[in-house]
Design an enzyme around this catalytic site. Structure first.
Site, PDB file in Angstrom:
ATOM      1  N   ASN A  72     -10.370  -2.748   2.507  1.00  0.00           N
ATOM      2  CA  ASN A  72     -10.058  -2.800   1.075  1.00  0.00           C
ATOM      3  C   ASN A  72     -11.338  -2.612   0.273  1.00  0.00           C
ATOM      4  O   ASN A  72     -12.436  -2.649   0.828  1.00  0.00           O
ATOM      5  CB  ASN A  72      -9.457  -4.166   0.712  1.00  0.00           C
ATOM      6  CG  ASN A  72      -7.973  -4.267   1.038  1.00  0.00           C
ATOM      7  OD1 ASN A  72      -7.295  -3.260   1.250  1.00  0.00           O
ATOM      8  ND2 ASN A  72      -7.470  -5.484   1.076  1.00  0.00           N
TER       9      ASN A  72
ATOM     10  N   HIS B 238       0.828  -1.214   0.000  1.00  0.00           N
ATOM     11  CA  HIS B 238       0.000   0.000   0.000  1.00  0.00           C
ATOM     12  C   HIS B 238       0.863   1.267   0.000  1.00  0.00           C
ATOM     13  O   HIS B 238       0.513   2.266   0.629  1.00  0.00           O
ATOM     14  CB  HIS B 238      -0.957   0.028   1.194  1.00  0.00           C
ATOM     15  CG  HIS B 238      -1.970  -1.069   1.198  1.00  0.00           C
ATOM     16  ND1 HIS B 238      -3.239  -0.923   0.700  1.00  0.00           N
ATOM     17  CD2 HIS B 238      -1.892  -2.357   1.639  1.00  0.00           C
ATOM     18  CE1 HIS B 238      -3.917  -2.062   0.839  1.00  0.00           C
ATOM     19  NE2 HIS B 238      -3.109  -2.952   1.399  1.00  0.00           N
TER      20      HIS B 238
ATOM     21  N   TYR C 289       0.784  -4.178  12.002  1.00  0.00           N
ATOM     22  CA  TYR C 289       0.726  -2.754  11.664  1.00  0.00           C
ATOM     23  C   TYR C 289       1.521  -1.902  12.653  1.00  0.00           C
ATOM     24  O   TYR C 289       2.221  -0.971  12.259  1.00  0.00           O
ATOM     25  CB  TYR C 289      -0.731  -2.286  11.569  1.00  0.00           C
ATOM     26  CG  TYR C 289      -1.454  -2.850  10.363  1.00  0.00           C
ATOM     27  CD1 TYR C 289      -1.722  -4.210  10.266  1.00  0.00           C
ATOM     28  CD2 TYR C 289      -1.850  -2.050   9.308  1.00  0.00           C
ATOM     29  CE1 TYR C 289      -2.367  -4.750   9.164  1.00  0.00           C
ATOM     30  CE2 TYR C 289      -2.499  -2.579   8.200  1.00  0.00           C
ATOM     31  CZ  TYR C 289      -2.756  -3.928   8.140  1.00  0.00           C
ATOM     32  OH  TYR C 289      -3.392  -4.450   7.048  1.00  0.00           O
TER      33      TYR C 289
HETATM   34 FE1  HDE Z   1      -2.576  -4.793   5.406  1.00  0.00          FE
HETATM   35  N1  HDE Z   1      -0.760  -4.036   5.876  1.00  0.00           N
HETATM   36  N2  HDE Z   1      -1.953  -6.623   5.971  1.00  0.00           N
HETATM   37  N3  HDE Z   1      -4.335  -5.626   4.782  1.00  0.00           N
HETATM   38  N4  HDE Z   1      -3.203  -3.015   4.793  1.00  0.00           N
HETATM   39  C1  HDE Z   1      -0.379  -2.753   5.726  1.00  0.00           C
HETATM   40  O1  HDE Z   1       0.755  -1.457   7.328  1.00  0.00           O
HETATM   41  C2  HDE Z   1      -0.861  -6.883   6.713  1.00  0.00           C
HETATM   42  C3  HDE Z   1      -4.700  -6.925   4.892  1.00  0.00           C
HETATM   43  C4  HDE Z   1      -4.448  -2.692   4.383  1.00  0.00           C
HETATM   44  O2  HDE Z   1      -3.237   3.527   3.960  1.00  0.00           O
HETATM   45  C5  HDE Z   1       0.950  -2.445   6.351  1.00  0.00           C
HETATM   46  O3  HDE Z   1       0.992   0.776   7.608  1.00  0.00           O
HETATM   47  C6  HDE Z   1      -0.821  -8.279   7.088  1.00  0.00           C
HETATM   48  C7  HDE Z   1      -6.108  -7.093   4.717  1.00  0.00           C
HETATM   49  C8  HDE Z   1      -4.498  -1.290   4.011  1.00  0.00           C
HETATM   50  O4  HDE Z   1      -1.605   3.337   5.416  1.00  0.00           O
HETATM   51  C9  HDE Z   1       1.323  -3.786   7.019  1.00  0.00           C
HETATM   52  C10 HDE Z   1      -1.922  -8.842   6.506  1.00  0.00           C
HETATM   53  C11 HDE Z   1      -6.577  -5.826   4.486  1.00  0.00           C
HETATM   54  C12 HDE Z   1      -3.217  -0.806   4.240  1.00  0.00           C
HETATM   55  C13 HDE Z   1       0.162  -4.674   6.625  1.00  0.00           C
HETATM   56  C14 HDE Z   1      -2.633  -7.799   5.828  1.00  0.00           C
HETATM   57  C15 HDE Z   1      -5.454  -4.930   4.528  1.00  0.00           C
HETATM   58  C16 HDE Z   1      -2.435  -1.901   4.736  1.00  0.00           C
HETATM   59  C17 HDE Z   1       1.970  -1.821   5.438  1.00  0.00           C
HETATM   60  C18 HDE Z   1      -2.309 -10.298   6.525  1.00  0.00           C
HETATM   61  C19 HDE Z   1      -8.020  -5.412   4.191  1.00  0.00           C
HETATM   62  C20 HDE Z   1      -2.729   0.608   3.988  1.00  0.00           C
HETATM   63  C21 HDE Z   1       2.016  -0.343   5.806  1.00  0.00           C
HETATM   64  C22 HDE Z   1      -2.908 -10.679   7.702  1.00  0.00           C
HETATM   65  C23 HDE Z   1      -8.887  -5.583   5.293  1.00  0.00           C
HETATM   66  C24 HDE Z   1      -3.005   1.500   5.145  1.00  0.00           C
HETATM   67  C25 HDE Z   1       1.209  -0.233   6.984  1.00  0.00           C
HETATM   68  C26 HDE Z   1      -2.578   2.893   4.820  1.00  0.00           C
HETATM   69  C27 HDE Z   1      -1.107  -1.791   5.112  1.00  0.00           C
HETATM   70  C28 HDE Z   1       0.093  -5.947   7.030  1.00  0.00           C
HETATM   71  C29 HDE Z   1      -3.815  -8.041   5.085  1.00  0.00           C
HETATM   72  C30 HDE Z   1      -5.615  -3.522   4.297  1.00  0.00           C
HETATM   73  C31 HDE Z   1       2.675  -4.357   6.645  1.00  0.00           C
HETATM   74  C32 HDE Z   1       0.239  -8.940   7.894  1.00  0.00           C
HETATM   75  C33 HDE Z   1      -6.908  -8.389   4.798  1.00  0.00           C
HETATM   76  C34 HDE Z   1      -5.697  -0.523   3.479  1.00  0.00           C
HETATM   77  O5  HDE Z   1       1.365  -3.667   8.397  1.00  0.00           O
END
Ligand code: HDE
Length: 717
Positions: free
Chosen positions: A143, A70, A357
């Site tokens: 999402n 992202h 996160y």
């Molecule tokens: Fe994320 N995801 N994600 N994700 N995600 C990040 O956090 C992660 C997942 C989502 O505008 C990271 O700040 C894991 C689902 C958004 O700043 C990180 C897993 C959904 C954003 C991270 C998921 C998301 C992130 C990278 C598996 C929808 C952007 C930068 C369990 C519900 C937020 C950050 C923004 C960002 C980890 C799966 C949505 C690495 C481990 C499911 C919208 O922490």
């Protein structure tokens, strides 16, 4: 609570108004910022130059690591308003009263690309909302697709490594159309449902203002008595859910990589504020096991026919950020930012996210004090015994930084029942590294998704798989994917196979081959018993059933040159603008246009700077000289060809129709009647009819795209 235009972080803000003199970061006025300190005008620069060193050092450290996923995103401020009290489900203070408003900051994003990548890549869109509630920050990090690739957070690094540019050559940027991604997903059958969504038009939105949002994971509401209810969160866009076509998305990537960012920014600047309804689906704890899906499985939706949607709030984005870095880049979302009245479920994806996160913010923002950055600061009071660390802003007064204490009068006190108290879920289990069998239906909902698509949507999914797998070099991977598609729907598998030059026999033979491959390479979690969703109608899945009654914020190009019929131009422009559309004149140059009736019009763009892909529709007014000039411009002809091939609405009046007939949208020698047989093409030979043409044109634009248009493939565009 203030939800208006003001930036409440003004204490940390500065700008031309309150900064008349250039100073160093220590506040020392700088006499000359144009020349470094040298030993003589032609001599070497001196180490003593602290002004130079401070400026360059700061510059050298301007970048922070981009988000690992992202990375590409854009944000906006706004407010959330309750339209139906949620008191019966939750004690969360900000959800109690109809009319109650809460400030929010929202960041949209793509997943795979780097910070500078194009907006229109085929990808999931992030939809992260930070609520500044009176009981602290609540982050709903969602999402635009309601399901996910994997079921267990432990697989997240794998799926992301697979989709990101390949490690040996860092190719391709912001694209899933490459071997490693399809290799991974073809060995991860739980991704099948998500793949259907991502190969659908959902993954190439027309605008971020026209995407849905989903919390994806299951959460819990906790009411005043401590009773829990499972809940899923949804955002429904007021303007409906609309997409571009794949060819358009690729061209936009080159012509305007900031397409979505600019669109969001401009809509807010025009005060056409993006708006969503907030909706929930709830399942009582007693019904947890009543459904064909496991409520903890993030690869499944809760079909609305089985679990109805309740619309309970709205979200309005009404202010652009003042500074991209300070706000959009530094905003730190964490699903673990939670308030009393809402709680987590045991969804293993969510459980992993609760760790990830916070951890990522520490490495990205560099300090456990990231909550002190203006954009992340709660707007309710904070007090605790946490102290110090890199870049601490708070100046904690007094002697005590421990609890219990008496020297500090016992402050700060625990909130007790008023505070966040984790839901006392009963757990009695063995520690295991396993997944529940109830998560193993990998294909039932993928088939339900396919079955609920309209004809054009099905075709787009076939085209998307054919493109993506066509880019895959490994035949083994391509074959495995076709065998997986056979588990979803044979017509889909057959059409994709044909486009790839493969054949497919039947689903059970395909499954035998898959099992052999999965055994060989170690599949994550093989498919188990399949639920047949045959009886379930899920019209909410199809974008064909979305809002199609407004032209608000649609971009319309008027192709014109000197000699255009001014009355025909003005009448159409007025009618479209009255409906909230944005009308731009595209002309051979930026010189004011002289109309045949003596008026003057200001072009917004030229045929060199504009492209049909920036617009939703195109209008060619009459005027013999204007049309004569346009016919000589290949770019103008191409403009209409391309708009036609992208299924967009087209209008012509008077000689404007001659121009449409001079393009390649119909075979030479076609007539006006042939033009109007094409869906979404409207017009009249009578210049006095502009108002009636405008009515038809508006209806055509509101329909978004005319997928039933004939013979599009023969148009050279
Ligand atoms: Fe994320 N995801 N994600 N994700 N995600 C990040 O956090 C992660 C997942 C989502 O505008 C990271 O700040 C894991 C689902 C958004 O700043 C990180 C897993 C959904 C954003 C991270 C998921 C998301 C992130 C990278 C598996 C929808 C952007 C930068 C369990 C519900 C937020 C950050 C923004 C960002 C980890 C799966 C949505 C690495 C481990 C499911 C919208 O922490």
């Amino acid at each position: 609570m203030a939800t208006d235009e003001s930036n409440e972080n003004d204490a940390a803000a500065r700008g031309p108004k309150n900064c008349p003199t250039l100073t160093t970061n220590q506040g020392v006025p700088v006499g000359d910022d144009n020349h470094s300190l040298k030993a003589g005008p032609r001599g070497p620069t001196l180490l003593e130059d602290f002004i130079f060193r401070e400026k360059i050092t700061h510059f050298d450290h301007e970048r922070i690591p981009e988000r690992v996923v992202h990375a590409r995103g854009e944000g906006a401020h706004g407010y959330f308003e309750v339209t139906k009290s949620l008191k019966k489900y939750t004690r969360a203070k900000f959800l109690q009263k109809v009319g109650e408003k809460t400030k929010v900051f929202v960041r949209f994003s793509t997943v795979a690309g780097s910070r500078g990548s194009m907006d229109t890549a085929r990808d999931v869109r992030g939809f992260a909302v930070k609520f500044y509630t009176d009981e602290g920050i609540f982050d709903l990090v969602g999402n635009n697709i309601p399901v996910f690739f994997i079921q267990d957070a432990l697989k997240f690094p794998d799926v992301i490594h697979a989709v990101k540019p390949e490690p040996h050559n860092e190719i391709p940027q912001a694209a899933s159309a490459h071997d490693t991604f399809w290799d991974f997903v073809s060995l991860t059958p739980e991704s099948t449902h998500m793949l259907m969504w991502i190969m659908s038009d959902r993954a190439i939105p027309r605008s971020l203002r026209m995407i849905e949002g989903f919390g994806v994971n299951t959460y819990r509401f906790i009411d005043a008595e401590g009773k829990a209810t499972f809940v899923k969160f949804h955002w429904k866009p007021k303007l409906g859910v609309h997409s571009v076509v794949w060819d358009e998305s690729q061209k936009l990537g080159g012509k305007n990589p900031d397409y979505h960012r600019l669109d969001l920014w401009q809509a807010i600047e025009r005060k056409q504020y993006p708006e969503w309804e907030f909706a929930i689906q709830v399942i009582e704890e007693k019904d947890e096991h009543k459904f064909p899906f496991d409520v903890l499985d993030a690869t499944k939706i809760w079909p609305e026919e089985l679990v109805p949607l309740e619309r309970v709030g709205k979200l309005v984005l009404n202010r652009n950020p003042d500074n991209f870095f300070a706000e959009t880049e530094q905003v730190a979302f964490c699903p673990s930012h939670m308030v009393p009245g809402i709680d987590f479920s045991d969804d293993p994806l969510l459980q992993g996210r609760l760790f990830s996160y916070l951890d990522t913010q520490l490495s990205r923002l560099g300090s456990p004090n990231f909550h002190e950055l203006p954009i992340n600061r709660p707007q309710s009071p904070i007090d605790n015994n946490q102290r110090d660390g890199h870049m601490r802003h708070t100046i904690d007064k007094g002697r005590t930084s421990y609890s219990p204490n008496s020297l500090g009068k016992g402050c700060p006190f625990h909130a007790g029942a008023k505070g966040f108290n984790t839901y006392a879920e009963k757990i009695d289990a063995k520690k295991v590294r396993e997944r529940s069998k109830s998560f193993s239906d990998h294909f039932g909902q993928a088939e339900m998704f396919w079955r609920n698509m309209s004809g054009p949507e099905k075709q787009h999914i076939i085209d998307a798989y054919s493109f993506e797998l066509g880019m895959v070099e490994s035949e083994m991977v391509r074959k495995r994917m076709v065998d997986i598609l056979a588990q979803v729907a044979m017509p889909l598998a057959e059409r994709v196979a044909a486009n790839l030059g493969l054949t497919i026999d039947n689903a059970s033979a395909a499954m035998k081959r898959l099992k052999a491959e999965w055994d060989k390479y170690g599949v994550t979690f093989p498919p188990g018993e399949r639920h047949d969703y045959d009886g379930v109608k899920a019209p909410e899945l199809s974008m064909a059933n979305t809002v199609k009654d407004t032209i608000e914020t649609r971009m319309v190009a008027v192709l014109a040159a000197d000699g255009v019929d001014g009355a025909q131009l003005e009448a159409m422009k007025a009618a479209l603008e009255a409906g909230g559309a944005v009308v731009e004149i595209v002309a051979p140059s930026l010189a004011p246009l002289k109309s045949s009736d003596g008026k003057s019009f200001k072009p917004a763009k030229t045929l060199r700077t504009a492209a049909s892909v920036f617009y939703d529709a195109v209008y060619v007014p009459g005027g013999a000289d204007s049309v004569k000039a346009l016919k000589k411009e290949g770019t103008a002809v191409h403009f209409v060809n391309e708009a036609f091939a992208h299924y967009k609405s087209i209008a012509g009046v008077d000689q404007g129709l001659d121009f449409l007939l001079a393009t390649d949208i119909l075979p030479k020698g076609s007539s006006d009647a042939d033009l109007f047989k094409q869906s979404g093409v409207v017009g009249s030979r009578d210049g006095g009819d502009v108002k009636q043409v405008a009515q038809k044109f508006k209806a055509a634009i509101a329909a978004h795209r005319h997928w039933d248009r004939k013979n599009v493939d023969r148009v050279p565009a």
